[in-house]
Design a protein around this motif. Structure first.
Motif, PDB file in Angstrom:
ATOM      1  N   TYR A 179       0.923  -1.309  -0.054  1.00  0.00           N
ATOM      2  CA  TYR A 179       0.109   0.013  -0.063  1.00  0.00           C
ATOM      3  C   TYR A 179       0.851   1.276   0.191  1.00  0.00           C
ATOM      4  O   TYR A 179       0.700   2.225  -0.849  1.00  0.00           O
ATOM      5  CB  TYR A 179      -0.762  -0.047   1.230  1.00  0.00           C
ATOM      6  N   THR A 180       1.854   1.206   0.998  1.00  0.00           N
ATOM      7  CA  THR A 180       2.774   2.528   0.841  1.00  0.00           C
ATOM      8  C   THR A 180       3.387   2.540  -0.463  1.00  0.00           C
ATOM      9  O   THR A 180       3.684   3.877  -1.083  1.00  0.00           O
ATOM     10  CB  THR A 180       3.997   2.385   1.824  1.00  0.00           C
ATOM     11  N   TRP A 181       4.047   1.538  -1.079  1.00  0.00           N
ATOM     12  CA  TRP A 181       4.728   1.439  -2.172  1.00  0.00           C
ATOM     13  C   TRP A 181       3.664   2.126  -3.336  1.00  0.00           C
ATOM     14  O   TRP A 181       4.282   3.164  -4.218  1.00  0.00           O
ATOM     15  CB  TRP A 181       5.159   0.173  -2.571  1.00  0.00           C
ATOM     16  N   LEU A 182       2.425   1.565  -3.504  1.00  0.00           N
ATOM     17  CA  LEU A 182       1.706   2.393  -4.604  1.00  0.00           C
ATOM     18  C   LEU A 182       1.454   3.725  -4.231  1.00  0.00           C
ATOM     19  O   LEU A 182       1.180   4.362  -5.216  1.00  0.00           O
ATOM     20  CB  LEU A 182       0.433   1.296  -4.613  1.00  0.00           C
ATOM     21  N   ARG A 183       1.020   3.975  -2.965  1.00  0.00           N
ATOM     22  CA  ARG A 183       0.693   5.629  -2.753  1.00  0.00           C
ATOM     23  C   ARG A 183       1.863   6.341  -3.144  1.00  0.00           C
ATOM     24  O   ARG A 183       1.704   7.404  -3.887  1.00  0.00           O
ATOM     25  CB  ARG A 183       0.495   5.624  -1.208  1.00  0.00           C
ATOM     26  N   GLN A 184       3.085   6.015  -2.751  1.00  0.00           N
ATOM     27  CA  GLN A 184       4.510   6.832  -3.147  1.00  0.00           C
ATOM     28  C   GLN A 184       4.442   6.757  -4.660  1.00  0.00           C
ATOM     29  O   GLN A 184       4.841   7.864  -5.252  1.00  0.00           O
ATOM     30  CB  GLN A 184       5.568   5.910  -2.698  1.00  0.00           C
ATOM     31  N   SER A 185       4.004   5.637  -5.377  1.00  0.00           N
ATOM     32  CA  SER A 185       4.085   5.754  -6.840  1.00  0.00           C
ATOM     33  C   SER A 185       3.368   6.887  -7.460  1.00  0.00           C
ATOM     34  O   SER A 185       3.512   7.214  -8.556  1.00  0.00           O
ATOM     35  CB  SER A 185       3.805   4.289  -7.572  1.00  0.00           C
ATOM     36  N   GLN A 186       2.208   7.166  -6.842  1.00  0.00           N
ATOM     37  CA  GLN A 186       1.136   8.161  -7.079  1.00  0.00           C
ATOM     38  C   GLN A 186       1.882   9.297  -7.404  1.00  0.00           C
ATOM     39  O   GLN A 186       1.070  10.327  -8.211  1.00  0.00           O
ATOM     40  CB  GLN A 186      -0.249   8.178  -6.635  1.00  0.00           C
ATOM     41  N   HIS A 187       2.968   9.718  -6.614  1.00  0.00           N
ATOM     42  CA  HIS A 187       3.602  11.127  -6.580  1.00  0.00           C
ATOM     43  C   HIS A 187       5.047  11.188  -7.367  1.00  0.00           C
ATOM     44  O   HIS A 187       5.585  12.209  -7.265  1.00  0.00           O
ATOM     45  CB  HIS A 187       3.547  11.644  -5.194  1.00  0.00           C
ATOM     46  N   LEU A 188       5.002  10.034  -8.046  1.00  0.00           N
ATOM     47  CA  LEU A 188       6.687  10.053  -8.713  1.00  0.00           C
ATOM     48  C   LEU A 188       6.450  10.073 -10.176  1.00  0.00           C
ATOM     49  O   LEU A 188       5.297   9.689 -10.706  1.00  0.00           O
ATOM     50  CB  LEU A 188       7.145   8.840  -8.065  1.00  0.00           C
ATOM     51  N   ILE A 189       7.329  10.488 -10.934  1.00  0.00           N
ATOM     52  CA  ILE A 189       7.363  10.445 -12.171  1.00  0.00           C
ATOM     53  C   ILE A 189       8.649   9.459 -12.770  1.00  0.00           C
ATOM     54  O   ILE A 189       9.646   9.358 -12.099  1.00  0.00           O
ATOM     55  CB  ILE A 189       7.907  11.919 -12.909  1.00  0.00           C
ATOM     56  N   ASP A 190       8.394   8.836 -13.763  1.00  0.00           N
ATOM     57  CA  ASP A 190       9.107   7.752 -14.290  1.00  0.00           C
ATOM     58  C   ASP A 190      10.246   8.215 -15.286  1.00  0.00           C
ATOM     59  O   ASP A 190      10.113   9.723 -15.505  1.00  0.00           O
ATOM     60  CB  ASP A 190       8.699   6.462 -15.065  1.00  0.00           C
ATOM     61  N   GLY A 191      11.094   7.533 -15.934  1.00  0.00           N
ATOM     62  CA  GLY A 191      11.944   8.195 -16.861  1.00  0.00           C
ATOM     63  C   GLY A 191      11.615   8.824 -18.158  1.00  0.00           C
ATOM     64  O   GLY A 191      12.167   9.567 -18.903  1.00  0.00           O
ATOM     65  N   ASN A 192      10.086   8.590 -18.299  1.00  0.00           N
ATOM     66  CA  ASN A 192       9.847   9.108 -19.527  1.00  0.00           C
ATOM     67  C   ASN A 192       8.819  10.279 -19.261  1.00  0.00           C
ATOM     68  O   ASN A 192       7.959  10.727 -20.044  1.00  0.00           O
ATOM     69  CB  ASN A 192       9.123   7.944 -20.452  1.00  0.00           C
ATOM     70  N   GLY A 193       8.954  10.828 -17.994  1.00  0.00           N
ATOM     71  CA  GLY A 193       8.006  11.898 -17.656  1.00  0.00           C
ATOM     72  C   GLY A 193       6.550  11.269 -17.431  1.00  0.00           C
ATOM     73  O   GLY A 193       5.820  12.475 -17.372  1.00  0.00           O
ATOM     74  N   GLN A 194       6.281  10.295 -17.279  1.00  0.00           N
ATOM     75  CA  GLN A 194       4.736   9.871 -17.141  1.00  0.00           C
ATOM     76  C   GLN A 194       4.740   9.531 -15.370  1.00  0.00           C
ATOM     77  O   GLN A 194       5.685   9.242 -14.695  1.00  0.00           O
ATOM     78  CB  GLN A 194       4.483   8.562 -17.723  1.00  0.00           C
ATOM     79  N   ASN A 195       3.589   9.734 -15.026  1.00  0.00           N
ATOM     80  CA  ASN A 195       3.211   9.296 -13.566  1.00  0.00           C
ATOM     81  C   ASN A 195       3.504   7.793 -13.365  1.00  0.00           C
ATOM     82  O   ASN A 195       2.978   7.093 -14.088  1.00  0.00           O
ATOM     83  CB  ASN A 195       1.899   9.611 -13.338  1.00  0.00           C
ATOM     84  N   LEU A 196       4.336   7.591 -12.109  1.00  0.00           N
ATOM     85  CA  LEU A 196       4.627   6.346 -11.930  1.00  0.00           C
ATOM     86  C   LEU A 196       3.692   5.236 -11.650  1.00  0.00           C
ATOM     87  O   LEU A 196       3.557   4.057 -12.335  1.00  0.00           O
ATOM     88  CB  LEU A 196       5.676   6.358 -10.974  1.00  0.00           C
ATOM     89  N   PHE A 197       2.784   5.590 -11.148  1.00  0.00           N
ATOM     90  CA  PHE A 197       1.681   4.692 -10.926  1.00  0.00           C
ATOM     91  C   PHE A 197       0.835   4.215 -12.143  1.00  0.00           C
ATOM     92  O   PHE A 197       0.462   3.239 -12.413  1.00  0.00           O
ATOM     93  CB  PHE A 197       0.638   5.346  -9.651  1.00  0.00           C
ATOM     94  N   GLU A 198       0.483   5.438 -12.860  1.00  0.00           N
ATOM     95  CA  GLU A 198      -0.172   5.279 -14.081  1.00  0.00           C
ATOM     96  C   GLU A 198       0.469   4.298 -15.014  1.00  0.00           C
ATOM     97  O   GLU A 198       0.176   3.444 -15.920  1.00  0.00           O
ATOM     98  CB  GLU A 198      -0.740   6.401 -14.795  1.00  0.00           C
ATOM     99  N   SER A 199       1.748   4.535 -15.200  1.00  0.00           N
ATOM    100  CA  SER A 199       2.569   3.717 -15.986  1.00  0.00           C
ATOM    101  C   SER A 199       2.809   2.262 -15.735  1.00  0.00           C
ATOM    102  O   SER A 199       2.523   1.332 -16.604  1.00  0.00           O
ATOM    103  CB  SER A 199       4.137   4.254 -16.280  1.00  0.00           C
ATOM    104  N   LEU A 200       2.914   2.003 -14.318  1.00  0.00           N
ATOM    105  CA  LEU A 200       2.887   0.499 -13.914  1.00  0.00           C
ATOM    106  C   LEU A 200       1.640  -0.116 -14.035  1.00  0.00           C
ATOM    107  O   LEU A 200       1.517  -1.305 -14.525  1.00  0.00           O
ATOM    108  CB  LEU A 200       3.266   0.640 -12.271  1.00  0.00           C
ATOM    109  N   VAL A 201       0.409   0.766 -13.674  1.00  0.00           N
ATOM    110  CA  VAL A 201      -0.999  -0.144 -13.891  1.00  0.00           C
ATOM    111  C   VAL A 201      -0.891  -0.279 -15.550  1.00  0.00           C
ATOM    112  O   VAL A 201      -1.585  -1.464 -16.125  1.00  0.00           O
ATOM    113  CB  VAL A 201      -1.952   0.824 -13.369  1.00  0.00           C
ATOM    114  N   LYS A 202      -0.625   0.422 -16.261  1.00  0.00           N
ATOM    115  CA  LYS A 202      -0.894   0.430 -17.838  1.00  0.00           C
ATOM    116  C   LYS A 202      -0.113  -0.856 -18.440  1.00  0.00           C
ATOM    117  O   LYS A 202      -0.382  -1.626 -19.154  1.00  0.00           O
ATOM    118  CB  LYS A 202      -0.455   1.674 -18.625  1.00  0.00           C
TER     119      LYS A 202
END
Length: 578
Positions: A179-202
């Protein structure tokens, strides 16, 4: 792929002697054999404990999770989807559970049992979810219904995951660490400038919907590591997947002998992904252009438009002819000759009668028995007579239908080399456009031959081809902004081709389409070409896949770190380790 092979052997996967994991010319991994095998031989055996499944029974990997953890998630998702999702989305509960499991394994990182497997997967794809705005514009014209459905499914799962995280604030559904890991991912950006949570889910969503299939009882979604490497070919398919009843192990069997193979000339192994008559499905859901099918969808849309009217007719006369009697999977045209199935002719007969002779349509409907799935003999005989009576009108209607498709939804996509470099999936989309255009032009050629062989095909097609080469279908369009817009648009407009069939083929054969375009810089030479023929056939009529049509499972480039390890590192660096 060596880590994957080592992992597979360590976990009890059995590969027949001579079965190899082979990388092709575009960096895609597949299965080949270098030893002769007879029909029925099990080439690959994957134990049940290696299969990643939505089944929650015995789903435990201590100390990281146990069966009760997944049972809690399953129960919550089942209730949530049952109450808040459309009916069609409820059918995807097994896939949604499996997506969550894939995300769970990514969270575990190197502690995951499937670490070597998911590390070997592509980090980006060419499916509908990964298309940029320009690419989606073209695909939406040619395969919009599949894009729409995929978007609905994806948005449903994203919404489900967001509600799960919100619900976790009042009750424990998933382990606190994840849960903490996913919550943190919602506020991070990946190497392609995309939201980390959304990139992981996609990414996890795409992995499941491109690599899983349902169990024999249709209750569970399953991914079979290594089994998911088999590529598709509807005509050359020589693998049959089976689950061994005694222990649930997965096996690939040969459906025919493969004897003339060696290390120098390995035998290619193919699996049919099903519904091969629908290449639009492969384009959007799997991210490649399939040209192997002997028949393709006829793209008849007016039957869907008449659904409400047909329902009213059901109330009046007790039947749904022709909707109830036409198998949608049989509304196809031949990719070789352009010939249409009888169902296509019947569909157009319905359209003609509805517009020109409603009384005759009513008489025809009455000739079919109400409440039966099969027509009576009288109904069949009357259909045959009407097909003959209206033959010239039907031919005209069909010709107009496919001319319209060639001018609108499947108008030529004119691109420059720079467009192909800037839009990595555009080559695949152009290939699909070319393939479908050839199928539809084949229909027009077929109609010309059966109606008046003396009329040259070029004369018949010149008018609609001329109208097709319009700036509104160019790849740069009016939505591209920036300093390159003017030069790109100018280079396109100065290359207006002739409108004859020969010059059309030549224009597109000059397009430089190859997977290497994905990693080329504008300074690099563009040397490879695409064939406008779509596919080649030998004298027996068997279809051979042409390498010039791009079938792609995209891999990450070296200048950006988009691996799943990068996801983990990004989150861990923000607040400790997972």
């Amino acid at each position: 792929m060596e880590p994957l092979s080592t992992w597979a052997l360590d976990w009890g996967v059995v590969l027949a002697e001579g079965l190899q994991l082979t990388e092709d010319s575009v960096g895609d991994w597949t299965l080949t054999i270098t030893e002769p095998f007879e029909q029925g031989y099990p080439l690959l055996t994957v134990p049940s404990h290696v299969i990643l499944t939505s089944d929650i029974q015995d789903d435990a990997y201590l100390p990281y999770y146990d069966e009760n953890d997944m049972r809690t998630v399953y129960t919550w998702m089942a209730v949530e989807m049952g109450e808040k999702q459309p009916t069609f989305q409820q059918n995807y509960l097994p896939e949604f559970i499996l997506i969550f499991k894939v995300m769970r394994e990514v969270y575990l990182g190197k502690n995951s049992r499937w670490y070597a497997w998911w590390q070997s997967l592509p980090q980006t794809f060419a499916t509908g979810l990964y298309l940029d705005d320009i690419e989606r514009k073209f695909v939406d014209c040619m395969a919009g219904e599949f894009l729409y459905t995929q978007d609905l499914q994806h948005k449903a799962f994203v919404g489900l995951m967001r509600r799960l995280l919100n619900a976790q604030e009042s009750r424990k559904i998933i382990p606190d660490g994840m849960y903490t890991w996913l919550r943190q991912s919602q506020h991070l950006i990946d190497g392609n400038g995309q939201n980390l949570f959304e990139s992981l889910v996609k990414w996890a969503f795409t992995v499941v919907f491109t690599r899983s299939w349902r169990s024999a009882d249709r209750q569970h979604a399953q991914i079979v590591p290594l089994g998911d490497l088999a590529n598709h070919d509807s005509q050359l398919a020589n693998l049959r997947p089976l689950f061994r009843p005694v222990d649930g192990a997965f096996q690939f069997y040969l459906t025919r002998d493969l004897m003339n193979v060696s290390e120098l000339l390995p035998g290619k192994l193919y699996l049919s992904y099903g519904q091969s008559y629908c290449p639009a499905r492969y384009l959007v859901l799997f991210g490649f252009c399939d040209v192997s099918a002997p028949y393709v969808d006829a793209h008849i849309d007016f039957l869907e438009d008449e659904e409400d009217i047909a329902n009213k007719d059901l109330e009046n006369d007790g039947n749904l002819w022709p909707m109830r009697y036409l198998d949608q999977t049989c509304l196809v045209i031949s990719t070789k000759s352009g010939a249409m199935s009888e169902e296509v002719w019947i569909a157009f007969l319905y359209k003609v009668l509805r517009e020109k002779d409603p009384e005759e349509l009513s008489m025809l409907r009455k000739s079919f028995e109400s409440g039966h799935l099969a027509p009576t003999v009288d109904g069949d005989e009357l259909v045959a007579k009407l097909l003959e009576k209206w033959e010239l009108t039907l031919t005209s209607e069909i010709r107009a239908h496919y001319q319209r498709l060639l001018e609108t939804d499947f108008a030529p996509i004119i691109v420059t080399e720079q467009d192909l470099l800037e839009h990595p999936n555009l080559s695949m989309i152009v290939s699909y456009n070319l393939f479908m255009r050839e199928c539809f032009i084949g229909v027009l050629q077929h109609l010309s031959e059966i109606s008046d062989p003396a009329i040259p095909m070029q004369d018949m097609s010149t008018s609609f081809l001329s109208a097709s080469f319009s700036s509104q279908y160019t790849a740069n369009a009016s939505t591209i902004s920036g300093p390159r817009q003017q030069s790109t648009k100018s280079s396109m407009s100065n290359n207006t081709p002739d409108t004859t069939m020969d010059s059309y083929a030549q224009a597109f054969s000059r397009l430089k389409l190859n997977e290497k375009a994905r990693i080329q810089t504008p300074d690099q030479p563009f040397t490879t070409t695409i064939s406008s023929a779509g596919q080649s056939r030998d004298d027996t009529g068997e279809t051979a896949r042409t390498e010039n049509f791009i079938s792609t499972k995209t891999t990450a480039t070296s200048d950006s770190d988009t691996s799943m390890d990068a996801y983990i590192r990004a989150i861990n660096n923000s607040n400790g380790t997972a």
